[in-house]
Design an enzyme around this catalytic site. Structure first.
Site, PDB file in Angstrom:
ATOM      1  N   GLU A   1       2.542  -6.564  -3.989  1.00 52.40           N
ATOM      2  CA  GLU A   1       1.713  -7.524  -3.256  1.00 52.40           C
ATOM      3  C   GLU A   1       0.335  -6.934  -3.061  1.00 52.40           C
ATOM      4  O   GLU A   1       0.098  -5.768  -3.359  1.00 52.40           O
ATOM      5  CB  GLU A   1       2.348  -7.862  -1.904  1.00 52.40           C
TER       6      GLU A   1
ATOM      7  N   ARG B   1      -6.750  -6.216   3.617  1.00 47.69           N
ATOM      8  CA  ARG B   1      -7.353  -5.612   4.823  1.00 47.69           C
ATOM      9  C   ARG B   1      -7.461  -4.118   4.609  1.00 47.69           C
ATOM     10  O   ARG B   1      -6.963  -3.598   3.619  1.00 47.69           O
ATOM     11  CB  ARG B   1      -6.429  -5.868   6.014  1.00 47.69           C
TER      12      ARG B   1
HETATM   13  P1  ADP Z   1       6.824  -7.815   2.449  1.00 49.02           P
HETATM   14  O1  ADP Z   1       5.521  -8.540   2.298  1.00 49.02           O
HETATM   15  O2  ADP Z   1       7.867  -8.627   3.139  1.00 49.02           O
HETATM   16  O3  ADP Z   1       6.670  -6.434   2.992  1.00 49.02           O
HETATM   17  P2  ADP Z   1       7.025  -6.748  -0.285  1.00 49.02           P
HETATM   18  O4  ADP Z   1       6.821  -7.576  -1.492  1.00 49.02           O
HETATM   19  O5  ADP Z   1       5.926  -5.797   0.061  1.00 49.02           O
HETATM   20  O6  ADP Z   1       7.396  -7.710   0.944  1.00 49.02           O
HETATM   21  O7  ADP Z   1       8.370  -5.937  -0.433  1.00 49.02           O
HETATM   22  C1  ADP Z   1       8.859  -5.167   0.626  1.00 49.02           C
HETATM   23  C2  ADP Z   1       9.741  -4.060   0.091  1.00 49.02           C
HETATM   24  O8  ADP Z   1      10.876  -4.592  -0.584  1.00 49.02           O
HETATM   25  C3  ADP Z   1       9.041  -3.182  -0.934  1.00 49.02           C
HETATM   26  O9  ADP Z   1       8.330  -2.136  -0.310  1.00 49.02           O
HETATM   27  C4  ADP Z   1      10.210  -2.681  -1.749  1.00 49.02           C
HETATM   28  O10 ADP Z   1      10.823  -1.592  -1.087  1.00 49.02           O
HETATM   29  C5  ADP Z   1      11.186  -3.836  -1.748  1.00 49.02           C
HETATM   30  N1  ADP Z   1      11.000  -4.673  -2.943  1.00 49.02           N
HETATM   31  C6  ADP Z   1      10.282  -5.800  -3.063  1.00 49.02           C
HETATM   32  N2  ADP Z   1      10.345  -6.300  -4.318  1.00 49.02           N
HETATM   33  C7  ADP Z   1      11.133  -5.462  -5.024  1.00 49.02           C
HETATM   34  C8  ADP Z   1      11.599  -5.411  -6.391  1.00 49.02           C
HETATM   35  N3  ADP Z   1      11.282  -6.354  -7.269  1.00 49.02           N
HETATM   36  N4  ADP Z   1      12.398  -4.378  -6.748  1.00 49.02           N
HETATM   37  C9  ADP Z   1      12.738  -3.423  -5.854  1.00 49.02           C
HETATM   38  N5  ADP Z   1      12.354  -3.415  -4.576  1.00 49.02           N
HETATM   39  C10 ADP Z   1      11.555  -4.417  -4.147  1.00 49.02           C
END
Ligand code: ADP
Length: 453
Positions: free
Chosen positions: A288, A292
């Site tokens: 993502e 900020r």
């Molecule tokens: P949020 O915005 O809810 O924090 P993220 O997209 O940053 O969501 O994902 C949060 C966490 O979930 C990541 O830091 C990672 O640990 C895990 N994660 C998300 N997508 C994946 C993926 N495709 N494969 C493995 N882990 C994932």
């Protein structure tokens, strides 16, 4: 340049912004809650205004009160810091409607990159590596099953509006996938008022590597290289370092350039971080974009010499970036430990209360960003981070040695902090060898025996 900046935040980041604003010749106004009355950082602001009771919902999240404080104080800009309203596109829009410059991206750029589906679409166009998966929101669970068949299980269902780990489900077979879509949709609808979900490949063991970027309002964007934030507990980062160790320079540059291309294509101004997971073979997949300034920005400041907070104030005022990509050079290695007022021996229980002893380390290559001093009372209402210890060394080995020494010097009492855990992590083999993944800290905490070996 702005005449007066209102800071819609608290603690160490409020102090960090005050310092940057002062260097730029701007006055500062801090808003604060009743729980933060007498906060040491408020003394450094030219003016401070109480905007409500302790709970963030009654103060730091109240757009109406922050705007009226800004208007009363005649502030021409608002810096949101991190957390609170910093990624709230509606807040950025209200600022614009009130003729107050929001120090950050436009509401449009924020919304575009804040929605994970539209962000992924933009990333694909910019050549930023993404996870294989569905291109759009999943309407029919059968579609998701088809996607999973083509990319292979395990997959993860994620909410377009996701944040804080909500609306995510891992699925290892068709049934789990169908059920995961229904429950993720429900959770996302309840949490964000947007039930759109999508599916992508789930990576079991990976490192968290992110790219710091900054853009201006004249169509320029640069990257400031990467950071590794693999040392986490429950998705909370504990240690960050830069540049990310063990990434080949060629791969690093390609990924960093693709991140700045994404920011540029989104007409983004201000600081942004493009987060990735990296597998054992140095394949990158975007997670993502954080729209900020981040807690761990000092790591990048130490290895590039760029003052990210000052630069983002300048670009918000309409100035051009003061650096081009060719000006950005990497120097040495930096590590940051987030010092939280939590007891690692008792389930990381928060430790609000009086700080009697607070003896911070110093010396060559040591930086401490904190709002705390002896006699400060930590309120129970907010995040438990009480400071950041950041060190810089010629290389990673020197930075690790310097961090160990600085931790030994750092004395906080009687409240408990995560410093002893940091000392332990800095000695642990997976960290020293950077042979780790995002679950390594949790594994180490669960099995004290392996930790000692
Ligand atoms: P949020 O915005 O809810 O924090 P993220 O997209 O940053 O969501 O994902 C949060 C966490 O979930 C990541 O830091 C990672 O640990 C895990 N994660 C998300 N997508 C994946 C993926 N495709 N494969 C493995 N882990 C994932």
């Amino acid at each position: 340049m702005f005449e007066r900046i209102l800071i819609a935040n608290r603690g160490e980041i409020a102090l960090r912004i005050i310092r940057a604003a002062r260097e730029l010749g701007c006055e500062t106004v801090c808003v604060f809650s009743e729980a933060d009355r007498g906060g040491p950082w408020l003394e450094q602001a030219d003016r401070s205004v109480c905007i409500g009771r302790g709970p963030a919902a009654d103060s730091y999240l109240r757009i109406d009160r922050i705007i009226s404080a800004a208007e009363t104080a005649n502030a021409d800009a608002i810096h949101p810091g991190y957390g609170f309203l910093s990624e709230n596109a509606q807040f950025a829009e209200v600022c614009r409607d009130c003729n107050i410059e929001f120090i950050g991206p436009s509401p449009e750029a924020m919304a575009l990159l804040g929605d994970k589906i539209s962000c992924k679409r933009m990333a694909r166009e910019a050549g930023t590596p993404i996870f294989p998966g569905s291109d759009d929101a999943i309407e029919d669970p059968n579609e998701a099953v088809e996607v999973a068949k083509s990319i292979g299980f395990p997959v993860i269902v994620k909410a377009a509006a996701g944040g804080g780990g909500r609306g995510m489900r891992i699925a290892r077979n068709d049934e789990e996938l169908v059920e995961g879509i229904a429950s993720a949709r429900q959770e996302a609808e309840a949490a964000f008022g947007n039930g759109a979900v999508y599916v992508e490949k789930f990576l079991e063991a990976a490192r968290h590597v992110e790219v710091q970027c900054i853009g201006d309002k004249h169509g320029q964007a640069v990257h400031l290289y990467n950071r590794d934030c693999t040392s986490q507990r429950r998705h909370q980062k504990l240690i960050e370092e830069g540049p990310a160790p063990g990434v080949d320079a060629k791969i690093r540059d390609r990924v960093c350039n693709s991140a700045s291309a994404l920011i540029r294509n989104a007409s983004y101004s201000g600081a942004a971080t493009v987060e990735f997971l990296m597998d054992h073979e140095q394949h990158f997949y975007m997670l993502e974009v954080n729209t900020r300034v981040q807690v761990e920005h000092p790591v990048t400041e130490l290895i590039t010499g760029v003052d990210i907070v000052k630069e983002s104030i300048r670009v918000a005022a309409g100035e051009r970036l003061s650096i081009s990509q060719d000006d950005v050079a990497l120097r040495g290695h930096a590590i940051e430990c987030r010092v939280n007022a939590e007891d690692p021996d008792r389930g990381f229980m928060p430790q609000p209360g009086l700080v009697e002893e607070f003896n911070i380390p110093g010396g060559f290559g040591v930086r401490v960003d904190t709002h705390v001093r002896p006699g400060y009372r930590i309120p129970p209402n907010y995040d438990s981070m009480i400071g950041k210890l950041i060190v810089h060394g010629r290389d990673r080995d020197e930075a690790i040695a310097r961090m160990r020494s600085a931790i030994a010097e750092f004395k906080v009492g009687p409240i408990k902090t995560t410093l002893p855990l940091h000392a332990r992590l800095l000695q642990a083999e997976p960290f020293v060898a950077h042979d780790f993944d995002i679950h390594w800290v949790e594994r180490l905490l669960e099995s004290p025996e392996t930790a000692k070996s």
